[in-house]
Write an enzyme that holds these catalytic residues in place. Structure first.
Site, PDB file in Angstrom:
ATOM      1  N   PRO A 112      16.173  34.673 -25.431  1.00  0.00           N
ATOM      2  CA  PRO A 112      17.436  33.881 -25.257  1.00  0.00           C
ATOM      3  C   PRO A 112      17.816  33.411 -23.735  1.00  0.00           C
ATOM      4  CG  PRO A 112      17.781  35.581 -26.651  1.00  0.00           C
ATOM      5  CD  PRO A 112      16.575  36.000 -26.096  1.00  0.00           C
ATOM      6  N   GLN A 114      19.822  32.538 -20.471  1.00  0.00           N
ATOM      7  CA  GLN A 114      21.131  32.895 -19.637  1.00  0.00           C
ATOM      8  C   GLN A 114      21.651  34.272 -20.395  1.00  0.00           C
ATOM      9  OE1 GLN A 114      23.887  29.844 -19.316  1.00  0.00           O
ATOM     10  NE2 GLN A 114      22.774  28.582 -18.183  1.00  0.00           N
ATOM     11  N   THR A 115      20.501  35.341 -20.546  1.00  0.00           N
ATOM     12  CA  THR A 115      21.240  36.631 -20.887  1.00  0.00           C
ATOM     13  C   THR A 115      20.672  37.471 -20.154  1.00  0.00           C
ATOM     14  OG1 THR A 115      19.045  36.612 -22.591  1.00  0.00           O
ATOM     15  CG2 THR A 115      21.092  36.177 -23.418  1.00  0.00           C
ATOM     16  N   SER A 118      15.297  38.129 -18.084  1.00  0.00           N
ATOM     17  CA  SER A 118      14.128  37.667 -17.377  1.00  0.00           C
ATOM     18  C   SER A 118      13.311  36.735 -18.070  1.00  0.00           C
ATOM     19  CB  SER A 118      13.288  38.851 -16.939  1.00  0.00           C
ATOM     20  OG  SER A 118      13.981  39.503 -16.023  1.00  0.00           O
ATOM     21  N   GLY A 119      13.646  35.737 -18.719  1.00  0.00           N
ATOM     22  CA  GLY A 119      12.890  34.801 -19.469  1.00  0.00           C
ATOM     23  C   GLY A 119      12.122  33.930 -18.521  1.00  0.00           C
ATOM     24  N   ALA A 122       9.051  35.889 -17.142  1.00  0.00           N
ATOM     25  CA  ALA A 122       8.299  36.340 -18.416  1.00  0.00           C
ATOM     26  C   ALA A 122       7.193  35.083 -18.516  1.00  0.00           C
ATOM     27  CB  ALA A 122       8.959  36.372 -19.612  1.00  0.00           C
ATOM     28  N   ASP A 165      12.214  43.054 -12.116  1.00  0.00           N
ATOM     29  CA  ASP A 165      11.743  42.294 -13.490  1.00  0.00           C
ATOM     30  C   ASP A 165      10.286  41.942 -13.557  1.00  0.00           C
ATOM     31  OD1 ASP A 165      14.441  42.320 -13.368  1.00  0.00           O
ATOM     32  OD2 ASP A 165      14.661  39.973 -13.259  1.00  0.00           O
TER      33      ASP A 165
END
Length: 351
Positions: A112, A114-115, A118-119, A122, A165
């Site tokens: 998701p 802005q959660t 660490s999208g 990733a 992260d």
């Protein structure tokens, strides 16, 4: 042949955000969410846009503006381009030959936005793993250095972040990290110690569908720290110390004390950053968890919360009801074990 890798979302469990301030942290990888990148040989080098996350076709101007307001301007293409550049320059600097044909990079992600999970990193981590295997140079780039490459790629794009992260996404599992100035200056990276994921108690993730932008949280505190603000420095040192305490607490499985450490971590962050920087919605997630007696803190810099229910299933049920009433999503966290190869594990510096 095609190469494909996944990199998982992460939870900054203890000590964050002191990784940006030469501190100590503990983080773990979350199996619930991930980014995947595929690399396949091709005649031309192509960075392929994702049809969902790099959307350029819209139903209307209203659709376009709503998309920009909720998702932002950028997808994953820029991330893939940046890691290609950083990887290439690192190999040049280290005289590592890259004798291979061109390739096409594509990606997907279910992390998701802005959660604070660490999208972005990733996607970069998964892409780096593809490049390492495609060029067969994994053995030439130390595990400890790979997080630096991921962070450097994000710095290319003006993303402000720390190493924690990227470390846990490279290592997988549960990792304790020491970013003291002495280590960073001497080694060029921190001291990273993998830990047994089974030391963790059952944990839960709380997040909102439309969270505030996590990128705004570090702004003023960073400058105050650089200016030598005594309150910020002492508070950040205490935050770093919580990761060290947490390491001992987990090894002893003293989960009662873990509650105090998690709550203190958030309280110190709130004192340093202030409610305006943290955002009302983010604070509410913590308060909802605490309303039923659960320990709670941010997973990163906002957008999601990690919660621990020391009293067990009955308390978890109360947390489920409280989150549902508040409009938050609750998921039990599944932790990814370390995915370093045996050879990579043996190559780690021991302390």
């Amino acid at each position: 042949m095609a190469v494909e890798h996944k990199a998982y979302a992460r939870v900054g469990f203890l000590g964050n955000p002191s990784d940006v301030y030469l501190g100590r942290t503990m983080s773990f990888s979350v199996a619930n969410f991930w980014a995947s990148v595929q690399l396949r040989p091709s005649d031309q080098l192509l960075i392929q846009p994702n049809p969902t996350h790099d959307l350029v076709s819209f139903h209307s101007i209203h659709h376009l503006v709503h998309r920009l307001d909720t998702e932002g301007y950028y997808g994953g293409v820029r991330l893939l381009m940046a890691i290609c550049k950083v990887f290439y320059k690192h190999c040049q600097d280290k005289n590592i030959e890259l004798n291979k044909p061109n390739f096409t990079l594509s990606y997907d992600t279910n992390i998701p936005r802005q959660t604070g999970l660490s999208g972005s990193s990733a996607i970069v981590c998964a892409a780096l793993n593809c490049l390492l295997d495609f060029y067969n140079v994994r053995h030439l780039i130390k595990v400890e250095i790979r997080p630096n490459l991921i962070l450097n790629a994000e710095k290319e794009l003006g993303i402000v972040a720390g190493l924690q992260d990227r470390v846990v996404q490279v290592y997988g599992g549960l990792v304790y990290m020491d970013f003291s100035k002495e280590n960073m200056d001497k080694l060029g990276h921190g001291i990273y110690i993998p830990m047994d994921v089974n030391l963790l108690p059952p944990l839960f993730l709380i997040y909102a569908e439309n969270p505030s932008d996590s990128g705004k949280v570090h702004s003023t505190v960073r400058q105050r720290w650089l200016d030598g603000d005594e309150f910020i420095i002492s508070s950040m040192n205490e935050v770093a110390g919580l990761a060290e305490k947490g390491k001992t607490v987990l090894l002893e499985k003293n989960y009662k004390e873990l509650v105090n450490i998690m709550n203190r971590n958030f309280d110190l962050r709130r004192q340093m950053f202030g409610d305006k920087a943290l955002g009302a919605l983010n604070i509410k997630m913590v308060e909802v968890a605490r309303s039923v007696g659960a320990a709670a803190k941010f997973t990163g810099s906002g957008g999601a919360v990690v919660a621990f229910c020391p009293e067990g299933p009955t308390q978890v049920s109360l947390l489920e009801s409280a989150c549902k009433e508040a409009g938050f999503t609750l998921q039990k966290i599944s932790v990814v074990p370390s995915f370093l190869s045996e050879e990579e594990s043996k190559s780690l510096i021991t302390y």
